[in-house]
Motif scaffolding. Structure first.
Motif, short mmCIF file in Angstrom:
data_model
loop_
_atom_site.label_atom_id
_atom_site.label_comp_id
_atom_site.label_asym_id
_atom_site.label_seq_id
_atom_site.Cartn_x
_atom_site.Cartn_y
_atom_site.Cartn_z
N UNK A 107 29.34 31.90 49.59
CA UNK A 107 28.98 31.92 48.17
C UNK A 107 29.46 33.20 47.50
N UNK A 108 29.25 34.31 48.17
CA UNK A 108 29.68 35.61 47.65
C UNK A 108 31.18 35.63 47.39
N UNK A 109 31.94 35.00 48.30
CA UNK A 109 33.40 34.96 48.14
C UNK A 109 33.82 34.30 46.85
N UNK A 110 33.13 33.22 46.47
CA UNK A 110 33.51 32.51 45.25
C UNK A 110 32.90 33.13 44.00
N UNK A 111 31.86 33.99 44.16
CA UNK A 111 31.39 34.77 43.03
C UNK A 111 32.42 35.85 42.66
N UNK A 112 33.00 36.49 43.67
CA UNK A 112 33.93 37.58 43.39
C UNK A 112 35.36 37.08 43.17
N UNK A 113 35.61 35.79 43.41
CA UNK A 113 36.95 35.23 43.24
C UNK A 113 37.55 35.50 41.84
N UNK A 114 36.78 35.30 40.73
CA UNK A 114 37.36 35.59 39.42
C UNK A 114 37.77 37.05 39.25
N UNK A 115 37.01 37.95 39.89
CA UNK A 115 37.34 39.36 39.79
C UNK A 115 38.61 39.67 40.57
N UNK A 116 38.83 38.97 41.67
CA UNK A 116 40.09 39.15 42.43
C UNK A 116 41.26 38.67 41.59
N UNK A 117 41.07 37.57 40.85
CA UNK A 117 42.11 37.09 39.93
C UNK A 117 42.49 38.18 38.93
N UNK A 118 41.48 38.86 38.40
CA UNK A 118 41.74 39.93 37.43
C UNK A 118 42.56 41.05 38.07
N UNK A 131 37.30 47.30 29.10
CA UNK A 131 36.14 48.03 29.58
C UNK A 131 35.12 47.13 30.27
N UNK A 132 34.77 45.95 29.71
CA UNK A 132 33.82 45.09 30.42
C UNK A 132 34.34 44.66 31.80
N UNK A 133 35.64 44.38 31.89
CA UNK A 133 36.21 43.99 33.18
C UNK A 133 36.14 45.14 34.18
N UNK A 134 36.38 46.35 33.70
CA UNK A 134 36.28 47.53 34.57
C UNK A 134 34.86 47.66 35.12
N UNK A 135 33.87 47.46 34.24
CA UNK A 135 32.47 47.55 34.67
C UNK A 135 32.16 46.46 35.69
N UNK A 136 32.63 45.23 35.43
CA UNK A 136 32.37 44.12 36.33
C UNK A 136 32.96 44.37 37.71
N UNK A 137 34.21 44.84 37.75
CA UNK A 137 34.86 45.13 39.03
C UNK A 137 34.12 46.24 39.77
N UNK A 138 33.71 47.30 39.03
CA UNK A 138 32.99 48.41 39.65
C UNK A 138 31.67 47.94 40.25
N UNK A 139 30.95 47.08 39.52
CA UNK A 139 29.67 46.56 40.03
C UNK A 139 29.88 45.70 41.27
N UNK A 140 30.95 44.91 41.27
CA UNK A 140 31.25 44.08 42.44
C UNK A 140 31.57 44.94 43.65
N UNK A 280 25.25 40.43 38.14
CA UNK A 280 25.44 41.17 36.89
C UNK A 280 26.93 41.23 36.56
N UNK A 281 27.76 41.49 37.58
CA UNK A 281 29.21 41.53 37.37
C UNK A 281 29.73 40.18 36.87
N UNK A 282 29.25 39.09 37.47
CA UNK A 282 29.68 37.75 37.06
C UNK A 282 29.25 37.47 35.62
N UNK A 283 28.04 37.90 35.26
CA UNK A 283 27.56 37.70 33.90
C UNK A 283 28.41 38.45 32.89
N UNK A 284 28.76 39.70 33.20
CA UNK A 284 29.61 40.48 32.31
C UNK A 284 30.99 39.84 32.19
#
Length: 304
Positions: A107-118, A131-140, A280-284
């Motif tokens: 499940x965790x893998x598919x939560x962070x999948x969009x961030x890997x795309x970024x 900036x929001x993407x930077x925060x999301x990646x940092x939180x992940x 939180x990262x996914x929400x952002x």
């Protein structure tokens, strides 16, 4: 002329996308029912039975010309050979993870999948992080680090699933072939290897297919269970903005996570902290995607 998608088409797109992500999210239930069967055999039958079922879909949608065109294009076929290998690895890791009660990591893998795309967009396509993407990646990254250090376990399964699925999506995005024709050719490429493995590397006494009617039916169902979500996704992707798809895609890992809880998988303090940061990262990420889609587009420059 307005380029707006008609409302009924949008509703169809939303329904199709929700159906796709719900089927992917409920996939662990199917794999849990097959826990007595080795992950290798489940993968093999998933590939083999996707071919005839995929052919029926291709016939129904009259997409044989697309299949033939792709088969005649060497560049497309090279891409599909690569994508088929990657998706087979992804399927095998996912099946093994569910069967060994590592659903949270899957499940965790598919939560962070969009961030890997970024990150792929930044590293390979020259895109810049807002900036929001930077925060999301940092939180992940913080979440994964907590699971690694505090939990004492590097989330290998999560990262392999996320990276492999991102690589698969990246290759498929570059290959000029539709979702269904592409999947059909991929399973067609993999089928001889799957059949050969089943015949020559799995002892007859250990083969699950044909040993019991219920088990045989489950293995046969692996074909539709593989193909139908992709068909629904293809119907949704053509009718929806990427931001909408990006928001809906969190349905899948959320359902997987809930199934992990029901399955009795230990949800440790490290998991709790890690998932808190990831959620939180996914929400952002989802909020930023929606915000970008609603932003006014710049007017084209006037020609002199």
């Amino acid at each position: 002329m307005s380029a707006t998608v008609p409302q009924n088409e949008t509703r169809l797109g939303v329904s199709a996308a929700i159906a796709a992500y719900t089927m992917w999210g409920l996939l662990p239930l199917f794999l849990i029912a097959l826990r007595d069967v080795g992950a290798d055999q489940v993968l093999v039958h998933r590939i083999i039975w996707s071919v005839p079922f995929g052919a029926l879909i291709i016939i129904g949608r009259k997409q044989w010309p697309d299949v033939k065109q792709a088969l005649r294009d060497p560049k497309v076929m090279i891409a599909l050979f690569a994508s088929s290998a990657i998706i087979a690895l992804n399927w095998l890791i996912y099946i093994a993870a569910v069967q060994s009660q590592h659903i949270f990591e899957a499940s965790l893998g598919y939560y962070i999948n969009p961030l890997i795309y970024v990150l792929v967009g930044v590293l390979f396509l020259g895109e810049k992080l807002g900036r929001p993407q930077q925060v999301a990646v940092a939180l992940a990254v913080i979440g994964v680090s907590i699971l690694t250090v505090y939990g004492g376990k590097f989330p290998t399964i999560s990262l392999v699933l996320a990276v492999s699925f991102t690589g698969y999506g990246y290759i498929r995005k570059l290959a000029p072939v539709g979702a269904m024709p592409g999947l059909f050719i991929e399973t067609l490429i993999l089928a001889p290897f799957a059949l050969g493995y089943l015949l020559f590397f799995v002892p007859e006494a250990e083969q699950a297919f044909g040993t019991a009617p219920a088990l045989t039916a489950l293995l046969l169902a692996a074909g539709p269970i593989t193909v139908l979500p992709l068909l629904c996704f293809a119907l949704g992707a053509r009718r929806l903005q990427l931001s909408t798809l990006g928001f809906l895609q969190f349905i899948g890992p959320t359902l997987q996570f809930l199934i992990g809880l029901i399955d009795g998988e230990p949800f440790t303090r490290a998991h709790q902290l890690c998932f808190a940061f990831i959620w939180i990262a996914a929400g952002i990420f989802a909020w930023d995607a929606i915000r970008r889609s609603r932003a006014p587009q710049p007017k084209p420059a006037l020609q002199s």
